[in-house]
Design an enzyme around this catalytic site. Sequence first.
Site: not given
Length: 548
Positions: A186, A228, A234-235, A278, A344, A363
């Site tokens: 990230k 994160k 995916g949380g 989001h 995102e 993905r």
Amino acid sequence: GAPVDCTPHAGAGGAGLKTSAMLRSFRSCGARIAPPPLTRHWAVAPPLTRRWASTGAMATPPPARPGWRPIKKVMAANRGEIAIRIFRAATEMDIKTVAIYSKEDFNSVHRTKADEAFLVGQDKSPVGAYLSAEEIVQIAKENNVDAIHPGYGFLSENTRFVELCEQAGITFIGPPSQVIQRFGDKTEARQLAEEFGVPVVPGTQHSVETVEEARDFCQSIGYPVICKAAFGGGGRGMRIVRSEDELETNFLSASREATTAFGNGAMFIERYVESPRHVEIQIIADGTNATHLFERDCSVQRRHQKVLEEAPAPGVSPELRESLGAAAVRAARAVDYVGAGTVEFIADASAPDHFYFMEMNTRLQVEHPVTEMITGLDLVEWQLRVAAGEPLPLSQPELSLSGHSIEARIYAERPAANFFPASGTLRHLATPPEEGVTVAPAEVRASTDGLATRVDMGFVRGDDVSVFYDPMVAKLIVRGPDRAAACRRLHAALGQWQTVGLPTNVSFCRRVLETPQFLAGEVHTAFIPQHHDALFPPTPPPPPHLMA
């Protein structure tokens, strides 16, 4: 017992479509088939009919580009509904399919939906089985698998897994390992975004592995922050930290969760934007050309995981849509991206037109069906075509956005108990009938003729929802000519859903759709806590005669 009718039936929109001897029925007859002895290989091929048509964009595909080869046999390195989704697209393209399963998934539906199925990770944990990269690639090599589709989660963004596929001469359906490394980290992804002039939220310039590093950074930018997983999504592996007193506990907890889910506990930290929207852009590229397939809104979340997703995003102007899409495409082209991906963004609730880059997922996303609904495309088919060396079937000017689609994730959980996951046996399961087709022309998608209901599910009646995996039971997706029609259709479809044996969030999702704020498109990631009283009404006491 009495015989069970397992006769294949034609899916909606399937009349007149070309069929093939290998097409097997996805109809769940509800019968519990006595499995053979537990062995590594179990070939079961019940009949399968098509549920929706191919995009038809390339009836006669061009030859694969030099260095690429056709895909005749594909493995889904995943489980549940996403494995079945991959098998469906592959089957409609006359590609043979291979499933893998853990010992806990011996009776899983996805195991019976492929031409071949193999046990993995027999001596590992339930999740560890699907993280057995070396074993999965070895099984693929031994059984002449041409390509591996990772689905989402598990190994889908694991650079080492992609490298193993590349070394074995197996096509990984996704971007090359070096691209996943760049976007999967990230911190590096943020640096790439900055190079393309995309605003980013202040965050760490490299992954963080110790509490001491985290504390030094947080002191420099202030609280609140969000920790994160640096190599996941995916949380999972995500915690909000509002003060230094909370840092150590939340950092270590997120790191442990990331290690379990993704095999890497490194963290990334950025300033936490309160109550953001989001919004994400779906892209797909063939290494030369790249397109965006418009945006999705995924703001309604619980525990950092999405509950309702929709496309297009409410309130996004055509100009903003084009700006975000162009930024996502620039990033993909700059690294010679191959396959599907999602860029995102988040927007501060106080400035909804100002979006910031958050991350890129290299993905397919759980919520990809809403994009399929508004574009009339089969994204998994596009992934398979691109992975075989074909160019993108359509260019950006040929793509159109029509209609509105909303997806509800049906979870086995107790919403009133902070969405605590539930497990148990699906003693009764009835879903709304599937209607309409995903792949439809623009003029149909934009009219009442394009009304559609789709259920993507990896369970049938009698199955156990395990404590070992994500508690998502199904995805319920609808399309209407506009957002209001889609909301009405999803509300009605949820009203037809019946489950006995374990609690679900179906009633909760209906209440979300009943709130005036959701119907007005006023969504953000704090939507659920902000509207707590409406979404969690008090439970009335039982009638006195039942208490006697």
